[in-house]
Scaffold this active site. Structure first.
Site, PDB file in Angstrom:
ATOM      1  N   LYS A   1       0.103 -72.565 -21.231  1.00 22.24           N
ATOM      2  CA  LYS A   1       0.948 -72.320 -20.054  1.00 22.24           C
ATOM      3  C   LYS A   1       1.930 -71.210 -20.336  1.00 22.24           C
ATOM      4  O   LYS A   1       2.590 -71.265 -21.388  1.00 22.24           O
ATOM      5  CB  LYS A   1       1.692 -73.624 -19.747  1.00 22.24           C
ATOM      6  CG  LYS A   1       2.665 -73.545 -18.587  1.00 22.24           C
ATOM      7  CD  LYS A   1       3.337 -74.881 -18.411  1.00 22.24           C
ATOM      8  CE  LYS A   1       4.334 -74.838 -17.278  1.00 22.24           C
ATOM      9  NZ  LYS A   1       5.034 -76.086 -17.109  1.00 22.24           N
TER      10      LYS A   1
ATOM     11  N   LYS B   1       3.375 -73.783 -24.787  1.00 19.12           N
ATOM     12  CA  LYS B   1       4.150 -73.426 -23.606  1.00 19.12           C
ATOM     13  C   LYS B   1       5.071 -72.282 -23.996  1.00 19.12           C
ATOM     14  O   LYS B   1       5.896 -72.415 -24.906  1.00 19.12           O
ATOM     15  CB  LYS B   1       4.954 -74.625 -23.148  1.00 19.12           C
ATOM     16  CG  LYS B   1       5.716 -74.342 -21.875  1.00 19.12           C
ATOM     17  CD  LYS B   1       6.265 -75.619 -21.302  1.00 19.12           C
ATOM     18  CE  LYS B   1       6.933 -75.356 -19.972  1.00 19.12           C
ATOM     19  NZ  LYS B   1       7.497 -76.581 -19.424  1.00 19.12           N
TER      20      LYS B   1
HETATM   21  C1  PBG Z   1       9.536 -77.713 -17.485  1.00 17.75           C
HETATM   22  C2  PBG Z   1       8.448 -77.261 -16.588  1.00 17.75           C
HETATM   23  C3  PBG Z   1       8.185 -75.933 -16.250  1.00 17.75           C
HETATM   24  C4  PBG Z   1       7.114 -75.944 -15.376  1.00 17.75           C
HETATM   25  C5  PBG Z   1       6.689 -77.263 -15.230  1.00 17.75           C
HETATM   26  N1  PBG Z   1       7.532 -78.064 -15.977  1.00 17.75           N
HETATM   27  C6  PBG Z   1       8.834 -74.699 -16.759  1.00 17.75           C
HETATM   28  C7  PBG Z   1      10.271 -74.519 -16.649  1.00 17.75           C
HETATM   29  O1  PBG Z   1      10.905 -74.838 -15.640  1.00 17.75           O
HETATM   30  O2  PBG Z   1      10.810 -74.017 -17.633  1.00 17.75           O
HETATM   31  C8  PBG Z   1       6.542 -74.716 -14.731  1.00 17.75           C
HETATM   32  C9  PBG Z   1       5.474 -74.920 -13.737  1.00 17.75           C
HETATM   33  C10 PBG Z   1       5.231 -73.729 -12.874  1.00 17.75           C
HETATM   34  O3  PBG Z   1       5.879 -72.677 -13.010  1.00 17.75           O
HETATM   35  O4  PBG Z   1       4.349 -73.841 -12.008  1.00 17.75           O
HETATM   36  N2  PBG Z   1       9.270 -78.844 -18.207  1.00 17.75           N
END
Ligand code: PBG
Length: 343
Positions: free
Chosen positions: A267, A213
């Protein structure tokens, strides 16, 4: 105006001489031949649908930064899960927008078996047992500061966060989650979650690691959706991967697999196809991409302006994940593309 007539090179070769008569356009000449040699295909079986849930009844709140995406109360989320199952979508991933009053420094509400995520899992499993449920054990929707970890003196503390996330994962499994997908990027979380799931009788609950991530600007609209945009101070660079790095992503994935991850996720998605290909080649594990909120919204916004063909861009972006080596994609386009593939 001077007219310039290029001279033919002395002894100019014909195209057949240049190519040795290997003409790659032969297989592209007709729709039937293009279909015949097509290497990758997108099917409904490749889709995981992330949905946003809130408390209340008959709530269908639009998210301004994500046209066509809504925060749903559980009665409507169940309806949407039924629709997804009818379309053949294999799994749903749930994300909560938690009341501000329930958020605190440690995200303690994540441990409440009656929180919105666990109630959503039970309600959907009850009504639509055939659809897979994926829950995120990260703290960000539950903390008053929007970080994925416990914040102490300005530092996201690793080991205490792992304890919290691990306890949350077991509670989510007890509510019926099929796959735990921890997105917090703390060290040691996968092994800790695997141990705890097994110790509590959930050895058949899988772990999809958000292995790689990246610290990314493409999460913006999601933070509006879960209500962390206004809370978050600073950035997540002390726990998410620097988006300049690729070897580090391989090390992260290797570590998570050693700790017991069943599936890997990359991601964001489209800007990271190189990482997907590396992980697939290196580990030959089930590999997924999360086409995140910003990627979705860019396509929607450009299409709304008439700058691109939204449907074609959607299909092209999703097929790109398959070509890069993905087994599946988390995408907000899931119901739209599933309906299109069915039609
Ligand atoms: C954090 C989380 C994020 C997303 C899902 N869970 C990133 C964040 O806020 O830093 C992003 C999903 C998206 O952008 O569609 N645990």
């Amino acid at each position: 105006m001077n007219k310039f007539t290029p001279a033919k090179a002395a002894g100019a070769r014909s195209v057949d001489e240049i190519t040795g008569s290997r003409r790659l356009r032969r297989m592209r000449k007709a729709d039937w031949s293009r279909r015949l040699v097509q290497e990758n295909r997108l099917t409904v079986d490749d889709l995981i649908w992330p949905i946003f849930v809130v408390d209340g009844r008959q709530v269908r709140e639009p998210i301004a930064a994500m046209p066509g995406v809504f925060r749903l109360s559980l009665d409507l989320a169940v309806k949407e899960a039924e629709r997804a199952a009818k379309l053949g979508i294999p799994a749903i991933a749930t994300f909560p927008n938690v009341e501000l009053g329930l958020r605190d420094q440690t995200g303690s509400h994540i441990l409440d078996p009656e929180n919105i995520i666990n109630r959503a899992t039970r309600a959907i499993k009850d009504a639509v047992p055939e659809i897979g449920i994926i829950t995120d054990a990260a703290l960000d929707p539950f903390t008053s500061h929007g970080h994925d970890g416990i914040l102490r003196d300005g530092i996201i503390v690793n080991d205490e966060t792992v304890e919290q996330v691990t306890a949350a994962a077991v509670i989510q499994a007890a509510a019926g989650a099929d796959i735990i997908a921890p997105s917090d990027m703390m060290d040691g979380r996968i092994g800790a979650i695997r141990d705890a799931l097994d110790a509590n009788g959930f050895s058949d609950v899988a772990i999809m690691s958000y292995a790689t991530k990246f610290a990314s600007a493409f999460y913006g609209p999601y933070r509006e959706a879960v209500g962390t945009a206004g809370l978050l101070k600073g950035d997540k660079k002390t726990y998410y991967i620097d988006h300049a790095n690729s070897d580090e992503a391989v090390r992260e994935a290797e570590q998570d697999l050693a700790e017991g991850a069943d599936m890997l996720m990359v991601k964001p998605g489209l800007p990271y196809l190189d990482i997907i290909r590396r992980l697939k080649d290196e580990f030959a594990m089930p590999t997924f991409a999360y086409q995140v909120s910003g990627e979705y919204s860019m396509i929607k916004a450009a299409a709304a302006n008439g700058w691109i063909d939204g449907e074609k861009a959607m299909l092209e972006s999703l097929l790109a994940f398959k070509r890069a080596g993905c087994d599946g994609i988390l995408t907000y386009f899931a119901p739209e593309v599933a309906a299109m593939l069915k039609g």
